[in-house]
Design a protein around this motif. Structure first.
Motif, PDB file in Angstrom:
ATOM      1  N   VAL A  79       0.834  -1.201   0.000  1.00 58.39           N
ATOM      2  CA  VAL A  79       0.000   0.000   0.000  1.00 58.39           C
ATOM      3  C   VAL A  79       0.868   1.250   0.000  1.00 58.39           C
ATOM      4  O   VAL A  79       0.605   2.211  -0.746  1.00 58.39           O
ATOM      5  CB  VAL A  79      -0.946  -0.001   1.227  1.00 58.39           C
TER       6      VAL A  79
ATOM      7  N   ARG B 227       2.391   1.778  -3.455  1.00 58.47           N
ATOM      8  CA  ARG B 227       1.449   2.198  -4.492  1.00 58.47           C
ATOM      9  C   ARG B 227       0.857   3.566  -4.210  1.00 58.47           C
ATOM     10  O   ARG B 227       0.758   4.399  -5.116  1.00 58.47           O
ATOM     11  CB  ARG B 227       0.327   1.167  -4.618  1.00 58.47           C
ATOM     12  N   ARG B 228       0.444   3.814  -2.954  1.00 57.88           N
ATOM     13  CA  ARG B 228      -0.278   5.044  -2.640  1.00 57.88           C
ATOM     14  C   ARG B 228       0.647   6.220  -2.344  1.00 57.88           C
ATOM     15  O   ARG B 228       0.201   7.374  -2.359  1.00 57.88           O
ATOM     16  CB  ARG B 228      -1.198   4.811  -1.428  1.00 57.88           C
TER      17      ARG B 228
ATOM     18  N   ASN C  62      -6.867  -1.590   3.546  1.00 58.02           N
ATOM     19  CA  ASN C  62      -5.659  -1.767   2.752  1.00 58.02           C
ATOM     20  C   ASN C  62      -5.892  -2.676   1.549  1.00 58.02           C
ATOM     21  O   ASN C  62      -5.382  -2.420   0.452  1.00 58.02           O
ATOM     22  CB  ASN C  62      -4.543  -2.342   3.622  1.00 58.02           C
TER      23      ASN C  62
ATOM     24  N   CYS D 299      -8.697  -3.051  -0.041  1.00 56.39           N
ATOM     25  CA  CYS D 299      -9.477  -2.295  -1.021  1.00 56.39           C
ATOM     26  C   CYS D 299      -8.608  -1.259  -1.740  1.00 56.39           C
ATOM     27  O   CYS D 299      -8.801  -1.004  -2.936  1.00 56.39           O
ATOM     28  CB  CYS D 299     -10.652  -1.599  -0.325  1.00 56.39           C
ATOM     29  N   LEU D 300      -7.658  -0.676  -1.036  1.00 54.93           N
ATOM     30  CA  LEU D 300      -6.738   0.267  -1.675  1.00 54.93           C
ATOM     31  C   LEU D 300      -5.892  -0.413  -2.738  1.00 54.93           C
ATOM     32  O   LEU D 300      -5.542   0.199  -3.766  1.00 54.93           O
ATOM     33  CB  LEU D 300      -5.831   0.908  -0.620  1.00 54.93           C
ATOM     34  N   LEU D 301      -5.563  -1.679  -2.520  1.00 54.50           N
ATOM     35  CA  LEU D 301      -4.765  -2.419  -3.499  1.00 54.50           C
ATOM     36  C   LEU D 301      -5.608  -2.994  -4.628  1.00 54.50           C
ATOM     37  O   LEU D 301      -5.125  -3.159  -5.753  1.00 54.50           O
ATOM     38  CB  LEU D 301      -4.025  -3.568  -2.801  1.00 54.50           C
TER      39      LEU D 301
ATOM     40  N   SER E 113      -8.386  -1.808  -6.142  1.00 58.77           N
ATOM     41  CA  SER E 113      -9.012  -0.932  -7.127  1.00 58.77           C
ATOM     42  C   SER E 113      -8.577   0.512  -6.915  1.00 58.77           C
ATOM     43  O   SER E 113      -8.134   0.891  -5.827  1.00 58.77           O
ATOM     44  CB  SER E 113     -10.537  -1.035  -7.012  1.00 58.77           C
ATOM     45  N   LYS E 114      -8.723   1.318  -7.977  1.00 60.75           N
ATOM     46  CA  LYS E 114      -8.459   2.755  -7.878  1.00 60.75           C
ATOM     47  C   LYS E 114      -9.751   3.555  -7.686  1.00 60.75           C
ATOM     48  O   LYS E 114      -9.700   4.780  -7.583  1.00 60.75           O
ATOM     49  CB  LYS E 114      -7.743   3.243  -9.135  1.00 60.75           C
ATOM     50  N   ARG E 115     -10.877   2.869  -7.652  1.00 56.81           N
ATOM     51  CA  ARG E 115     -12.154   3.549  -7.537  1.00 56.81           C
ATOM     52  C   ARG E 115     -12.382   4.056  -6.121  1.00 56.81           C
ATOM     53  O   ARG E 115     -12.138   3.352  -5.139  1.00 56.81           O
ATOM     54  CB  ARG E 115     -13.289   2.620  -7.943  1.00 56.81           C
ATOM     55  N   VAL E 116     -12.896   5.265  -6.043  1.00 54.84           N
ATOM     56  CA  VAL E 116     -13.089   5.906  -4.744  1.00 54.84           C
ATOM     57  C   VAL E 116     -14.105   5.140  -3.897  1.00 54.84           C
ATOM     58  O   VAL E 116     -13.921   4.987  -2.685  1.00 54.84           O
ATOM     59  CB  VAL E 116     -13.531   7.369  -4.940  1.00 54.84           C
TER      60      VAL E 116
ATOM     61  N   HIS F 257     -12.562   2.267  -2.150  1.00 54.97           N
ATOM     62  CA  HIS F 257     -11.771   2.720  -0.999  1.00 54.97           C
ATOM     63  C   HIS F 257     -12.682   3.092   0.166  1.00 54.97           C
ATOM     64  O   HIS F 257     -12.380   2.786   1.335  1.00 54.97           O
ATOM     65  CB  HIS F 257     -10.911   3.922  -1.398  1.00 54.97           C
TER      66      HIS F 257
END
Length: 420
Positions: free
Chosen positions: A45, A48-49, A112, A114-116, A118-121, A124
């Motif tokens: 995470v 990537r983030r 975490n 969900c953050l990995l 997809s990029k969809r808000v 997240h």
């Protein structure tokens, strides 16, 4: 004590060992593997983030996340280096550290992932909601559910029960673990008040009064001594009562801890059944009550369905199989052996706690305990015999109960029929 007589029996011999059981190594490896998963996810995470952030910032965030992921091991390492023993204060502190690990590390996992994923808000946001819900459930389980006592009432019907015992009431407690109660005096006073309010004919305790050592009983002895029932209070030992979790077994040998626990329970007015049977009478009828002590040979495999052989049959020496029998056993895995001996019309056990996590859906609910135990909570009826596994009162490992409310069980025995 009304109509109870003793029949002593020889128990199984306790193998001598220079050391107590120091830890459940399988559990340690499971937690270690899970912590490694958390660390791997956290690192991914951050990469990537925070790809655009400075290297120093990424390292600082990773280090903070990993510190939370490793909290139980960091604390254990420090305490093992500082203390040769595990006093009650250290044990309590370790429970709070594990609670912090659940809230700060375990609850963070859905977000975490969900953050990995997809990029969809909205994904997240969903992960954030799940993580917040998990953290809230843990906090609620500590602050509310941990002492949200429930009294479950169970009717047991058997054609083997004499008519004079129809309506006989037994109140069951198990797994108090008084050494890890947050307010032991207040909590035990409330528990005893609830039990006495059931107006039971007999009270039984199915083991694990303490968490680590016998001295934990002292502060709660005045409250527990007020537990009352017409035919007396009976108990058996559990794995924690032996003292196998004491690190300094030179200062407090396992055998000495066990002796002092039994002496303390006797001083409370309880009758500790050490692989023996007593009889309770009503008029010309009687039922037998057998108590099975926890055998140290079971300590290493106390969660296993396949226990080392023990001499439980000795507890039933001379006991007529024609009598309705109630057996107290800390661990439920003994039920098949009890029934094979021809006893256990009603076997009462504890030990599992539903792993202090139970989603109350359906009849029995859903719990991680079902992964390790074929029988883990509530009533099981087979071939006219009954096993009841009480979810216990206290806590181990962490000071919370998520859904698995602390339980007091009242059994009403009924004569007639062929089972429950």
């Amino acid at each position: 004590m009304r109509g109870a007589t003793n029949m002593p029996n020889g128990g199984s011999e306790v193998p001598r060992s220079p050391y107590g059981l120091q830890a459940d190594y399988r559990m340690i490896w499971i937690i270690a593997a899970f912590s490694l998963l958390l660390m791997t996810v956290d690192r991914a995470v951050v990469r990537r983030r925070m790809a655009a952030s400075a290297l120093r910032m990424r390292r600082a965030v990773t280090a903070a996340a990993w510190a939370a992921d490793l909290l139980p091991f960091l604390f254990s390492g420090v305490t093992f280096a500082v203390y040769r023993d595990n006093p009650t204060a250290v044990t309590m502190a370790s429970m709070w550290v594990f609670f912090a690990y659940m809230v700060l590390a375990v609850a963070r996992l859905p977000l975490n992932l969900c953050l990995l994923a997809s990029k969809r808000v909205w994904v997240h946001a969903a992960g954030g909601v799940l993580s917040a819900a998990a953290a809230a459930a843990f906090v609620y389980g500590m602050a509310v559910t941990r002492t949200d006592y429930v009294i479950n009432r169970i009717e047991i019907v058997s054609d083997r029960l004499p008519a004079s015992f129809d309506g006989y009431k037994i109140v069951q407690l198990s797994d108090l673990h008084v050494g890890t109660m947050l307010r032991p005096q207040r909590e035990t006073e409330r528990i005893v008040e609830l039990c006495n309010g059931t107006d039971a004919d007999m009270a039984v305790f199915c083991g694990d009064l303490i968490n680590i050592r016998h001295s934990e009983i002292g502060p709660v002895a005045p409250a527990l001594s007020r537990l009352r029932a017409a035919d007396g209070v009976y108990s058996v030992t559990g794995n924690h009562d032996l003292g196998v979790y004491v690190r300094d077994t030179i200062s407090l040998p396992i055998e000495e801890n066990t002796r002092r626990v039994i002496a303390a329970e006797t001083a409370l007015g309880w009758r500790v059944l050490d692989n023996e049977t007593v009889y309770v009478c009503r008029g010309g009828d009687s039922v037998s009550l057998t108590g099975l002590s926890f055998d140290r040979v079971w300590a290493e495999r106390r969660h296993s369905p396949d226990l080392p052989a023990s001499k439980i049959a000795g507890a039933y020496d001379g006991v007529p199989q024609s009598l309705f029998n109630v057996t107290l056993s800390h661990i439920p895995q003994l039920w098949d052996d009890i029934v094979s001996e021809g006893y256990g019309d009603l076997t009462l056990a504890g030990h599992v706690h539903a792993m202090q996590m139970k989603l109350r859906v359906g009849g029995r609910g859903v719990s991680p305990a079902a992964i390790r135990y074929s029988r883990w909570s509530g009533l099981y009826a087979e071939h006219g015999r009954n096993l009841y596994i009480n979810d216990g009162i206290g806590c181990v490992l962490f000071p919370m109960r998520v859904g698995a409310r602390p339980e007091i069980t009242v059994f009403v025995l009924r004569s007639g029929g062929n089972g429950v």
